[in-house]
Enzyme design. Structure first.
Site, PDB file in Angstrom:
ATOM      1  N   SER A  72      78.777 -23.624   5.903  1.00  0.00           N
ATOM      2  CA  SER A  72      79.168 -23.157   4.576  1.00  0.00           C
ATOM      3  C   SER A  72      79.029 -21.632   4.504  1.00  0.00           C
ATOM      4  O   SER A  72      79.647 -20.915   5.284  1.00  0.00           O
ATOM      5  CB  SER A  72      78.336 -23.866   3.509  1.00  0.00           C
ATOM      6  OG  SER A  72      78.881 -23.669   2.223  1.00  0.00           O
ATOM      7  N   ASP A  76      86.595 -31.966   2.219  1.00  0.00           N
ATOM      8  CA  ASP A  76      85.955 -30.712   1.821  1.00  0.00           C
ATOM      9  C   ASP A  76      86.956 -29.813   1.103  1.00  0.00           C
ATOM     10  O   ASP A  76      88.096 -29.647   1.542  1.00  0.00           O
ATOM     11  CB  ASP A  76      85.418 -30.007   3.066  1.00  0.00           C
ATOM     12  CG  ASP A  76      84.598 -28.761   2.773  1.00  0.00           C
ATOM     13  OD1 ASP A  76      84.384 -28.454   1.584  1.00  0.00           O
ATOM     14  OD2 ASP A  76      84.180 -28.100   3.738  1.00  0.00           O
ATOM     15  N   HIS A 113      81.938 -31.890   2.327  1.00  0.00           N
ATOM     16  CA  HIS A 113      81.271 -30.642   2.700  1.00  0.00           C
ATOM     17  C   HIS A 113      79.830 -30.887   3.156  1.00  0.00           C
ATOM     18  O   HIS A 113      79.053 -31.547   2.476  1.00  0.00           O
ATOM     19  CB  HIS A 113      81.303 -29.697   1.497  1.00  0.00           C
ATOM     20  CG  HIS A 113      80.900 -28.295   1.812  1.00  0.00           C
ATOM     21  ND1 HIS A 113      81.581 -27.496   2.694  1.00  0.00           N
ATOM     22  CD2 HIS A 113      79.860 -27.537   1.353  1.00  0.00           C
ATOM     23  CE1 HIS A 113      81.005 -26.315   2.772  1.00  0.00           C
ATOM     24  NE2 HIS A 113      79.951 -26.317   1.972  1.00  0.00           N
TER      25      HIS A 113
END
Length: 374
Positions: free
Chosen positions: A226, A316, A348
């Protein structure tokens, strides 16, 4: 040396869930902690994020608002990450629990910059059986949108403990400063400092004995998920040539001013506001720090590594940005080997909360194979 994923239960901490008008009717949870800290004075004035001006103050003009009512007024509400109150307090709603370093599994925390408080958590796999063996070193950058999480977060501590055990790498996880108290580029600078601290052990006196005794500084890899994937790209552009063997970008947090087909308007607006909160001086979502494909961004041909893998997840919000990054890297003229791993039916950073599912096991196997150069 045995490797345990959990060193004990997380500390009993509490958190209040907002009802939209302050803290009235909040519920308690043992898994989350309230952090009350002061952000920069200008941070809360930049964006109108679900403002609730004066709603907890008595409407009768003859009554003076109570101190409690004033304390509970919300300035910005980027939940589920955090709430910013009008008195300047920041209440983090997740990503604040810290698991202590575990000597049983050879982990420890080291402050690398007393001035900023930046630290690293080291994970040393089972070297009792091979005391003289030098291990490749993985520098890891955690995610959290630049506003939450830390190296001691349960998900990160447990995942990296497992990764160290399975890969046989010495892992150095960088605990960088968070926005909005420390606006970007502080987090990027801290991660670069953490990377350089590791590299510094290859020349001259080595301040950290684990790296000196067990780290193979000729085999340095970097990775992050991320926001940590975003930082990984940043470090790849700025590291010296020939230092980084490989890089793994996991569900990288890349944005852009154009909303893509797979992105809902609500999600798009949320992340735009979160980025502006974290980066008050930004020009927007085409800032090269968050959009590596923006006009004027440095060419991907300049990445300083021999191998790279980009992990993306089908469900995601960021999946297409990750694919676009991989495609651009392949076409850039970069001389390394690139790989894209696209995993279906998951969202995600799914792998941080599910270690036993089929897709998580497959992802771990692919990550380990990449790190080992297999």
């Amino acid at each position: 040396m045995s490797v345990a994923l959990f060193c004990g239960p997380p500390p009993a901490v509490s958190f209040g869930c907002k009802d939209g008008r302050g803290r009235k009717g909040m519920v308690r949870s043992k898994d989350i902690v309230r952090q009350t800290v002061k952000p920069p004075a200008h941070a809360c004035r930049l964006i109108g994020w679900n403002k609730y001006p004066g709603s907890v103050v008595p409407t009768n003009s003859s009554l003076s608002p109570s101190p409690t009512a004033l304390d509970d007024e919300i300035e910005l509400d980027p939940s589920p990450f955090l709430i910013i109150y009008k008195d300047g307090r920041i209440e983090r709603l997740k990503g604040t629990t810290v698991i202590p370093a575990c000597p049983e599994v050879a982990t420890k925390d080291v402050i690398i910059d007393p001035a900023t408080g930046v630290s690293v958590r080291l994970y040393l796999p089972n070297v009792v059986d091979l005391p003289s063996k030098k291990l490749p070193v993985l520098v890891y950058f955690h995610g959290g949108g630049f506003v939450i999480e830390n190296t001691g977060s349960p998900n990160y501590h447990n995942y990296l403990t497992l990764l160290a055990a399975k890969s046989g790498l010495l892992i150095v996880s960088v605990n960088y400063r968070l926005a909005p108290e420390h606006p970007i580029p502080a987090s990027f600078d801290d991660c670069m400092a953490g990377f350089n601290w590791v590299v510094s052990h290859s020349a001259g006196p080595a301040p950290e004995p684990w790296l000196a005794r067990h780290g193979d500084l000729t085999q340095i890899l970097i990775s992050g998920d991320s926001a940590g994937g975003t930082v990984t790209h940043y470090v790849l552009l700025r590291a010296d040539a020939g230092v980084i063997e490989g890089a793994a970008l996991v569900h990288p947090y890349f944005l852009g001013s154009k909303r893509l087909e797979n992105q809902t308007e609500e999600d798009f607006e949320f992340h735009e506001k979160l980025w502006r909160l974290s980066t008050p001086d930004t020009e927007g979502l085409d800032d090269p720090l968050i959009n590596p494909l923006a006009p004027g961004a440095p060419s991907l041909a300049g990445l300083k590594c021999k191998r790279a893998v980009v992990f993306v997840a089908e469900l995601d919000f960021l999946v297409e940005r990750g694919r676009m990054y991989y495609d651009a890297l392949v076409k850039s003229g970069w001389g390394g080997e690139a790989e894209l791993v696209h995993q279906k039916g998951v969202g995600h950073v799914f792998h941080l909360s599910d270690y036993s599912g089929d897709v998580s096991v497959d992802m771990m196997a692919k990550m380990v194979a990449f790190l080992r150069g297999e």
